[in-house]
Design a protein around this motif. Structure first.
Motif, PDB file in Angstrom:
ATOM      1  N   SER A 150      -2.624   7.610  -0.797  1.00  0.00           N
ATOM      2  CA  SER A 150      -3.609   6.764  -0.129  1.00  0.00           C
ATOM      3  C   SER A 150      -2.926   5.650   0.664  1.00  0.00           C
ATOM      4  O   SER A 150      -3.258   5.415   1.835  1.00  0.00           O
ATOM      5  CB  SER A 150      -4.559   6.166  -1.171  1.00  0.00           C
ATOM      6  OG  SER A 150      -5.483   5.278  -0.573  1.00  0.00           O
ATOM      7  N   PHE A 151      -1.964   4.976   0.035  1.00  0.00           N
ATOM      8  CA  PHE A 151      -1.283   3.861   0.700  1.00  0.00           C
ATOM      9  C   PHE A 151      -0.465   4.357   1.893  1.00  0.00           C
ATOM     10  O   PHE A 151      -0.457   3.739   2.959  1.00  0.00           O
ATOM     11  CB  PHE A 151      -0.396   3.121  -0.291  1.00  0.00           C
ATOM     12  CG  PHE A 151       0.197   1.833   0.222  1.00  0.00           C
ATOM     13  CD1 PHE A 151      -0.404   1.129   1.256  1.00  0.00           C
ATOM     14  CD2 PHE A 151       1.367   1.322  -0.334  1.00  0.00           C
ATOM     15  CE1 PHE A 151       0.138  -0.066   1.725  1.00  0.00           C
ATOM     16  CE2 PHE A 151       1.911   0.133   0.137  1.00  0.00           C
ATOM     17  CZ  PHE A 151       1.299  -0.553   1.165  1.00  0.00           C
ATOM     18  N   SER A 152       0.199   5.500   1.735  1.00  0.00           N
ATOM     19  CA  SER A 152       1.006   6.028   2.848  1.00  0.00           C
ATOM     20  C   SER A 152       0.127   6.413   4.030  1.00  0.00           C
ATOM     21  O   SER A 152       0.526   6.264   5.189  1.00  0.00           O
ATOM     22  CB  SER A 152       1.837   7.229   2.386  1.00  0.00           C
ATOM     23  OG  SER A 152       1.003   8.302   1.965  1.00  0.00           O
ATOM     24  N   GLY A 153      -1.092   6.893   3.750  1.00  0.00           N
ATOM     25  CA  GLY A 153      -2.020   7.222   4.830  1.00  0.00           C
ATOM     26  C   GLY A 153      -2.437   5.981   5.603  1.00  0.00           C
ATOM     27  O   GLY A 153      -2.545   6.003   6.838  1.00  0.00           O
ATOM     28  N   ILE A 154      -2.665   4.888   4.872  1.00  0.00           N
ATOM     29  CA  ILE A 154      -3.019   3.623   5.519  1.00  0.00           C
ATOM     30  C   ILE A 154      -1.844   3.096   6.338  1.00  0.00           C
ATOM     31  O   ILE A 154      -2.009   2.617   7.460  1.00  0.00           O
ATOM     32  CB  ILE A 154      -3.463   2.595   4.456  1.00  0.00           C
ATOM     33  CG1 ILE A 154      -4.882   2.927   4.001  1.00  0.00           C
ATOM     34  CG2 ILE A 154      -3.396   1.174   4.981  1.00  0.00           C
ATOM     35  CD1 ILE A 154      -5.396   2.070   2.888  1.00  0.00           C
ATOM     36  N   LEU A 155      -0.630   3.179   5.765  1.00  0.00           N
ATOM     37  CA  LEU A 155       0.556   2.721   6.487  1.00  0.00           C
ATOM     38  C   LEU A 155       0.739   3.506   7.780  1.00  0.00           C
ATOM     39  O   LEU A 155       1.059   2.931   8.835  1.00  0.00           O
ATOM     40  CB  LEU A 155       1.792   2.868   5.603  1.00  0.00           C
ATOM     41  CG  LEU A 155       1.891   1.901   4.417  1.00  0.00           C
ATOM     42  CD1 LEU A 155       3.007   2.343   3.462  1.00  0.00           C
ATOM     43  CD2 LEU A 155       2.138   0.475   4.888  1.00  0.00           C
ATOM     44  N   LEU A 156       0.540   4.820   7.714  1.00  0.00           N
ATOM     45  CA  LEU A 156       0.673   5.657   8.909  1.00  0.00           C
ATOM     46  C   LEU A 156      -0.356   5.253   9.959  1.00  0.00           C
ATOM     47  O   LEU A 156      -0.037   5.129  11.147  1.00  0.00           O
ATOM     48  CB  LEU A 156       0.520   7.129   8.536  1.00  0.00           C
ATOM     49  CG  LEU A 156       0.527   8.139   9.688  1.00  0.00           C
ATOM     50  CD1 LEU A 156       1.839   8.067  10.467  1.00  0.00           C
ATOM     51  CD2 LEU A 156       0.297   9.550   9.168  1.00  0.00           C
ATOM     52  N   GLU A 157      -1.575   5.042   9.523  1.00  0.00           N
ATOM     53  CA  GLU A 157      -2.640   4.654  10.450  1.00  0.00           C
ATOM     54  C   GLU A 157      -2.347   3.299  11.093  1.00  0.00           C
ATOM     55  O   GLU A 157      -2.738   3.045  12.227  1.00  0.00           O
ATOM     56  CB  GLU A 157      -3.978   4.606   9.703  1.00  0.00           C
ATOM     57  CG  GLU A 157      -5.173   4.432  10.611  1.00  0.00           C
ATOM     58  CD  GLU A 157      -6.495   4.583   9.878  1.00  0.00           C
ATOM     59  OE1 GLU A 157      -7.508   4.102  10.407  1.00  0.00           O
ATOM     60  OE2 GLU A 157      -6.504   5.183   8.779  1.00  0.00           O
ATOM     61  N   ASN A 158      -1.642   2.451  10.344  1.00  0.00           N
ATOM     62  CA  ASN A 158      -1.315   1.120  10.856  1.00  0.00           C
ATOM     63  C   ASN A 158       0.043   1.111  11.573  1.00  0.00           C
ATOM     64  O   ASN A 158       0.636   0.046  11.767  1.00  0.00           O
ATOM     65  CB  ASN A 158      -1.307   0.102   9.703  1.00  0.00           C
ATOM     66  CG  ASN A 158      -1.458  -1.319  10.171  1.00  0.00           C
ATOM     67  OD1 ASN A 158      -2.272  -1.606  11.048  1.00  0.00           O
ATOM     68  ND2 ASN A 158      -0.676  -2.223   9.599  1.00  0.00           N
ATOM     69  N   LYS A 159       0.514   2.311  11.967  1.00  0.00           N
ATOM     70  CA  LYS A 159       1.776   2.466  12.711  1.00  0.00           C
ATOM     71  C   LYS A 159       2.984   1.965  11.913  1.00  0.00           C
ATOM     72  O   LYS A 159       3.963   1.489  12.486  1.00  0.00           O
ATOM     73  CB  LYS A 159       1.710   1.717  14.051  1.00  0.00           C
ATOM     74  CG  LYS A 159       0.503   2.040  14.903  1.00  0.00           C
ATOM     75  CD  LYS A 159       0.425   3.509  15.260  1.00  0.00           C
ATOM     76  CE  LYS A 159      -0.784   3.792  16.160  1.00  0.00           C
ATOM     77  NZ  LYS A 159      -0.949   5.232  16.453  1.00  0.00           N
ATOM     78  N   ASP A 160       2.912   2.111  10.602  1.00  0.00           N
ATOM     79  CA  ASP A 160       4.026   1.709   9.735  1.00  0.00           C
ATOM     80  C   ASP A 160       4.564   2.957   9.027  1.00  0.00           C
ATOM     81  O   ASP A 160       4.733   2.988   7.805  1.00  0.00           O
ATOM     82  CB  ASP A 160       3.552   0.660   8.725  1.00  0.00           C
ATOM     83  CG  ASP A 160       4.695  -0.213   8.214  1.00  0.00           C
ATOM     84  OD1 ASP A 160       5.858   0.107   8.535  1.00  0.00           O
ATOM     85  OD2 ASP A 160       4.422  -1.192   7.501  1.00  0.00           O
ATOM     86  N   ALA A 161       4.810   3.989   9.849  1.00  0.00           N
ATOM     87  CA  ALA A 161       5.176   5.290   9.301  1.00  0.00           C
ATOM     88  C   ALA A 161       6.506   5.273   8.557  1.00  0.00           C
ATOM     89  O   ALA A 161       6.689   6.000   7.578  1.00  0.00           O
ATOM     90  CB  ALA A 161       5.217   6.335  10.412  1.00  0.00           C
ATOM     91  N   GLU A 162       7.449   4.478   9.013  1.00  0.00           N
ATOM     92  CA  GLU A 162       8.759   4.453   8.362  1.00  0.00           C
ATOM     93  C   GLU A 162       8.656   3.942   6.928  1.00  0.00           C
ATOM     94  O   GLU A 162       9.271   4.496   6.012  1.00  0.00           O
ATOM     95  CB  GLU A 162       9.730   3.584   9.168  1.00  0.00           C
ATOM     96  CG  GLU A 162      10.136   4.211  10.493  1.00  0.00           C
ATOM     97  CD  GLU A 162      11.182   3.387  11.224  1.00  0.00           C
ATOM     98  OE1 GLU A 162      11.587   2.327  10.689  1.00  0.00           O
ATOM     99  OE2 GLU A 162      11.600   3.797  12.327  1.00  0.00           O
ATOM    100  N   LYS A 163       7.868   2.900   6.718  1.00  0.00           N
ATOM    101  CA  LYS A 163       7.667   2.382   5.360  1.00  0.00           C
ATOM    102  C   LYS A 163       6.956   3.420   4.496  1.00  0.00           C
ATOM    103  O   LYS A 163       7.312   3.624   3.334  1.00  0.00           O
ATOM    104  CB  LYS A 163       6.847   1.090   5.412  1.00  0.00           C
ATOM    105  CG  LYS A 163       6.594   0.478   4.039  1.00  0.00           C
ATOM    106  CD  LYS A 163       5.856  -0.855   4.154  1.00  0.00           C
ATOM    107  CE  LYS A 163       5.604  -1.441   2.763  1.00  0.00           C
ATOM    108  NZ  LYS A 163       4.933  -2.772   2.848  1.00  0.00           N
TER     109      LYS A 163
END
Length: 207
Positions: free
Chosen positions: A81-94
């Motif tokens: 869930s958190f990684s999906g949010i990070l990806l959506e927020n253009k924080d794919a590397e994290k």
């Protein structure tokens, strides 16, 4: 953000998810779980973080997930869930670092398959072709095992069903249905001998 502040946000955030007709988040389920910041069903907990993010409270959403995953660093549902949010927020590397830390060089199985899918998605997004292919290979191998297991299970069920049908046929659906043996005609001493010699039975085979 203090825990008390987050807890005050939860009812409003969850109400928005109830109104979205999410089958995993009903008001009855929420009340039954008596969910707070540190407890409750994982998917409902994801709902809180996702709702914070949708409300534009990005820093609060990040803090919520980070505190949760600090206590449960291998919680697969929370990480996905958190990684999906990070990806959506253009924080794919994290997002990728977080997912990779859990599954890199691990074998794909039923429990962590969702993270292999996420890792492949993130690796594709970041242009890491070799690692994306490795994740896909693990997924293909796992799904091949599942298909083989399902095939073997179907074959075993078919074999079992055929054996049951054979038993029922032989037993006549639970009743003895055997064909009676033909009764042999008794040969008396003065009868012609069955061997066809023309002699009486007592003078031939009946001696």
């Amino acid at each position: 953000m203090a825990n008390s502040k987050l807890k005050k946000l939860i009812p409003d955030l969850m109400e928005k998810r109830f109104n979205a007709n999410n089958p995993l988040c009903t008001k009855d389920t929420y009340e039954k779980q008596d969910m707070d910041y540190e407890g409750g069903d994982d998917r409902l907990r994801c709902g809180i973080g996702e709702s914070l993010f949708r409300e534009g409270k990005i820093a609060e959403a990040y803090e919520y997930y980070e505190k949760w995953l600090e206590k449960e660093p291998k919680n697969i549902i929370g990480i996905d869930s958190f990684s999906g949010i990070l990806l959506e927020n253009k924080d794919a590397e994290k997002a990728y670092r977080m997912v990779k830390k859990v599954i890199w060089r691990a074998s794909c199985d039923k429990e962590n398959e969702i993270l292999f899918i996420r890792a492949r998605q993130l690796a594709d997004y970041l242009g890491i072709k070799g690692e994306s292919q490795w994740y896909q290979k693990q997924l293909d191998e796992f799904r091949g095992v599942i298909r083989e297991w399902e095939y073997n299970e179907d074959a075993m069920l078919d074999e079992w069903f055929d054996s049951i049908c054979d038993e029922m046929l032989l037993e006549g659906l639970g009743t003895k249905n055997t064909v009676p043996k033909a009764q042999e005609k008794k040969t008396y001493p003065n009868d012609p001998c069955p061997c066809g010699s023309g002699k009486k039975y007592k003078k031939c085979c009946g001696k």
